[in-house]
Design a protein around this motif. Structure first.
Motif, PDB file in Angstrom:
ATOM      1  N   MET A 198       0.839  -1.193   0.000  1.00 38.66           N
ATOM      2  CA  MET A 198       0.000   0.000   0.000  1.00 38.66           C
ATOM      3  C   MET A 198       0.879   1.249   0.000  1.00 38.66           C
ATOM      4  O   MET A 198       1.693   1.445   0.898  1.00 38.66           O
ATOM      5  N   GLN A 199       0.754   2.067  -1.018  1.00 42.34           N
ATOM      6  CA  GLN A 199       1.522   3.301  -1.131  1.00 42.34           C
ATOM      7  C   GLN A 199       0.588   4.491  -0.975  1.00 42.34           C
ATOM      8  O   GLN A 199      -0.389   4.627  -1.717  1.00 42.34           O
ATOM      9  N   ILE A 200       0.875   5.338   0.005  1.00 44.53           N
ATOM     10  CA  ILE A 200       0.029   6.513   0.231  1.00 44.53           C
ATOM     11  C   ILE A 200       0.882   7.776   0.213  1.00 44.53           C
ATOM     12  O   ILE A 200       2.103   7.730   0.411  1.00 44.53           O
ATOM     13  N   HIS A 201       0.226   8.877  -0.014  1.00 47.24           N
ATOM     14  CA  HIS A 201       0.903  10.168   0.054  1.00 47.24           C
ATOM     15  C   HIS A 201       1.114  10.527   1.523  1.00 47.24           C
ATOM     16  O   HIS A 201       0.174  10.490   2.316  1.00 47.24           O
ATOM     17  N   THR A 202       2.346  10.896   1.876  1.00 43.38           N
ATOM     18  CA  THR A 202       2.659  11.215   3.263  1.00 43.38           C
ATOM     19  C   THR A 202       3.199  12.636   3.392  1.00 43.38           C
ATOM     20  O   THR A 202       3.567  13.284   2.402  1.00 43.38           O
ATOM     21  N   ILE A 203       3.304  13.051   4.604  1.00 38.56           N
ATOM     22  CA  ILE A 203       3.764  14.398   4.935  1.00 38.56           C
ATOM     23  C   ILE A 203       5.177  14.656   4.409  1.00 38.56           C
ATOM     24  O   ILE A 203       5.562  15.815   4.177  1.00 38.56           O
ATOM     25  N   ASP A 204       5.948  13.593   4.208  1.00 40.38           N
ATOM     26  CA  ASP A 204       7.322  13.741   3.711  1.00 40.38           C
ATOM     27  C   ASP A 204       7.374  14.320   2.303  1.00 40.38           C
ATOM     28  O   ASP A 204       8.414  14.815   1.866  1.00 40.38           O
ATOM     29  N   GLU A 205       6.260  14.255   1.567  1.00 38.18           N
ATOM     30  CA  GLU A 205       6.231  14.727   0.180  1.00 38.18           C
ATOM     31  C   GLU A 205       5.885  16.207   0.044  1.00 38.18           C
ATOM     32  O   GLU A 205       5.997  16.764  -1.046  1.00 38.18           O
ATOM     33  N   ILE A 206       5.468  16.826   1.120  1.00 36.16           N
ATOM     34  CA  ILE A 206       4.885  18.163   1.001  1.00 36.16           C
ATOM     35  C   ILE A 206       5.899  19.231   0.623  1.00 36.16           C
ATOM     36  O   ILE A 206       5.627  20.116  -0.182  1.00 36.16           O
ATOM     37  N   GLY A 207       7.077  19.180   1.218  1.00 31.56           N
ATOM     38  CA  GLY A 207       8.057  20.237   0.952  1.00 31.56           C
ATOM     39  C   GLY A 207       7.881  21.404   1.914  1.00 31.56           C
ATOM     40  O   GLY A 207       7.410  21.247   3.037  1.00 31.56           O
ATOM     41  N   ASP A 208       8.210  22.599   1.463  1.00 33.47           N
ATOM     42  CA  ASP A 208       8.174  23.788   2.310  1.00 33.47           C
ATOM     43  C   ASP A 208       6.734  24.178   2.631  1.00 33.47           C
ATOM     44  O   ASP A 208       5.924  24.407   1.739  1.00 33.47           O
ATOM     45  N   VAL A 209       6.411  24.238   3.935  1.00 33.91           N
ATOM     46  CA  VAL A 209       5.047  24.597   4.347  1.00 33.91           C
ATOM     47  C   VAL A 209       5.009  25.947   5.064  1.00 33.91           C
ATOM     48  O   VAL A 209       3.961  26.336   5.588  1.00 33.91           O
ATOM     49  N   ARG A 210       6.114  26.654   5.103  1.00 31.40           N
ATOM     50  CA  ARG A 210       6.132  27.940   5.809  1.00 31.40           C
ATOM     51  C   ARG A 210       5.087  28.878   5.205  1.00 31.40           C
ATOM     52  O   ARG A 210       5.042  29.106   4.000  1.00 31.40           O
ATOM     53  N   GLY A 211       4.239  29.399   6.081  1.00 29.52           N
ATOM     54  CA  GLY A 211       3.194  30.322   5.660  1.00 29.52           C
ATOM     55  C   GLY A 211       1.975  29.653   5.045  1.00 29.52           C
ATOM     56  O   GLY A 211       0.990  30.330   4.729  1.00 29.52           O
ATOM     57  N   LYS A 212       2.020  28.328   4.894  1.00 29.01           N
ATOM     58  CA  LYS A 212       0.895  27.597   4.321  1.00 29.01           C
ATOM     59  C   LYS A 212      -0.169  27.342   5.398  1.00 29.01           C
ATOM     60  O   LYS A 212       0.144  27.096   6.557  1.00 29.01           O
ATOM     61  N   GLY A 253      -8.607  -6.774   7.217  1.00 21.53           N
ATOM     62  CA  GLY A 253      -8.258  -6.633   5.814  1.00 21.53           C
ATOM     63  C   GLY A 253      -9.207  -5.752   5.041  1.00 21.53           C
ATOM     64  O   GLY A 253      -9.172  -5.711   3.806  1.00 21.53           O
ATOM     65  N   ARG A 254     -10.062  -5.020   5.738  1.00 18.51           N
ATOM     66  CA  ARG A 254     -10.994  -4.112   5.064  1.00 18.51           C
ATOM     67  C   ARG A 254     -10.254  -2.879   4.542  1.00 18.51           C
ATOM     68  O   ARG A 254      -9.227  -2.469   5.089  1.00 18.51           O
ATOM     69  N   LYS A 255     -10.804  -2.278   3.528  1.00 19.53           N
ATOM     70  CA  LYS A 255     -10.286  -1.017   3.010  1.00 19.53           C
ATOM     71  C   LYS A 255     -10.858   0.125   3.850  1.00 19.53           C
ATOM     72  O   LYS A 255     -12.072   0.308   3.915  1.00 19.53           O
ATOM     73  N   LEU A 256      -9.983   0.889   4.494  1.00 18.25           N
ATOM     74  CA  LEU A 256     -10.425   2.018   5.299  1.00 18.25           C
ATOM     75  C   LEU A 256     -10.542   3.250   4.413  1.00 18.25           C
ATOM     76  O   LEU A 256      -9.558   3.647   3.769  1.00 18.25           O
TER      77      LEU A 256
END
Length: 395
Positions: A1-15, A383-386
């Motif tokens: 299972m591959q999900i988008h995580t916080i590590d992908e966001i990049g610079d969040v200053r001011g966001k 094993g259910r999909k959340l």
């Protein structure tokens, strides 16, 4: 299972970030009695604050049924965290005044009926003014609600550190556990745990079915001397469809299943009544079962001693009725903790009552991994999909 995580966001200053946390914690007389879920959410919060994001936390408490109810206000949580509480989760007036690294808590999102309905208009209003959505609430990710699923259709969405950690730990146990793997499942109501027992049957080498679940199986298998009609012990074992499922489980996985031998009983469903431990064949119809007896605990400990990994959900008795009716649960918590500390066992624990028992015995920090999820924990194991996790999956 591959999900988008916080590590992908990049610079969040001011966001502007809308962060979904699970703060559905126990509050008594306006004070938080168990802050486990809040504390587990802090790594993501601290990370965003340090990075200069402008954070609004979205959360719920209880079931106010889409109406404003002061009994379910998040005010005690805001006071605990020492952050401002915004009186309405749809209020955006505070956004222009926020500075980098500031954080606020939005009032109970379930004060709006659109939340549990996953209403698109409500989700759009909730998302307005924000740049990014982060779900760090594993415990509600089995709910297709607006603040969990609907909002991911509007904002770039990612999993926070806690959610990603839950998925990582539970996926590994399900996919490649250190064996022998033991499942320990207990509850007053077997009907709600049929799916979990079947999943454990496929996944585990041995399964302990304790508490009301174990008693229900004994009754369905022909034990006629026990009556289960007190307190929250349901008679679902007496339902023909449920009984057939129990018998099917025993046919398919009976060689793996360990059942209770002895119970702690009292004369009434009350906290302060005297306790007597009886072998299950000696229990009378007017006895009220409220805990596992010593022979059951010894049997369970034998199984635990032979395991390399245990997945545990559910106290084996009325553990909150200390000290008389917490004996079984507390003994298991300490035994599992001791084997874990000795490096002999990997322990994965989930469920609010179970975690409360760990807190009461001082064993929570000794377990390998303690999940913040209750229903989500069980559905993931099944094993259910959340829905909340599916919404974050990579294409």
């Amino acid at each position: 299972m591959q999900i988008h995580t916080i590590d992908e966001i990049g610079d969040v200053r001011g966001k502007y970030i809308l962060l979904r946390d699970d703060f559905n914690v126990q509050i008594v007389d306006g004070k938080i009695t168990d802050a486990f879920r809040i504390e587990q959410s802090m790594p993501t919060i601290r990370r965003l604050v340090a990075a200069g994001a402008r954070i609004a936390i979205c959360a719920h408490l209880g079931r106010p049924d889409g109406k404003i109810d002061p009994n379910y206000s998040l005010k005690p949580i805001a006071e605990y965290m020492k952050i401002p509480l915004i009186p309405d989760c749809l209020d955006k007036s505070f956004l222009p005044g926020m500075k980098d690294g500031e954080i606020v808590l939005l009032e109970n999102v379930r004060f709006h009926a659109g939340e549990e309905e996953d209403n698109p208009e409500f989700a759009a209003k909730l998302a307005a003014g924000f740049d990014i959505f982060i779900n760090d609430a594993f415990a509600v990710s089995h709910r297709a609600h607006a603040s969990v699923v609907g909002i991911t259709k509007i904002l770039p969405s990612y999993a926070g550190e806690l959610l990603a950690s839950e998925i990582e730990h539970l996926s590994r146990v399900m996919g490649n556990p250190n064996r022998p793997l033991l499942g320990l499942v207990s509850s007053a109501k077997i009907k709600s745990k049929i799916g979990v027992i079947k999943a454990f049957g496929k996944l585990c080498d041995k399964i302990i079915c304790a508490g009301g679940i174990g008693t229900s199986i004994r009754i369905a298998m022909g034990m006629t001397n026990i009556v289960m009609d007190e307190g929250n012990l349901e008679k679902s074992w007496d339902d023909a469809a449920v009984k057939e499922q129990i018998l099917e489980i025993m046919r398919d996985y009976g060689d793996k299943i360990i059942l209770p031998l002895e119970k702690g009983v009292g004369p009434a469903w009350e906290k302060d009544v005297p306790r007597v431990d009886k072998m299950m064949g000696d229990i009378r119809p007017n006895d009220v079962i409220m805990d596992e007896g010593p022979a059951s605990i010894i049997e369970y400990e034998r199984a635990i001693a032979n395991a390399k990994t245990i997945v545990w959900n559910g106290t084996v008795g009325m553990a909150e009725w200390q000290p008389t009716w917490s004996i079984g649960t507390f003994a298991l918590a300490r035994y599992i903790a001791n084997r874990t500390k000795a490096g002999e066992l990997e322990s994965i624990v989930g469920g609010g009552d179970t975690v409360a028992a760990l807190e009461a015995t001082g064993t929570k920090d000794d377990m390998t991994y303690v999940s913040t999820g209750g229903g989500a924990f069980l559905e993931f194991i099944e094993g259910r999909k959340l829905p909340g996790i599916v919404a974050l999956e990579k294409a």
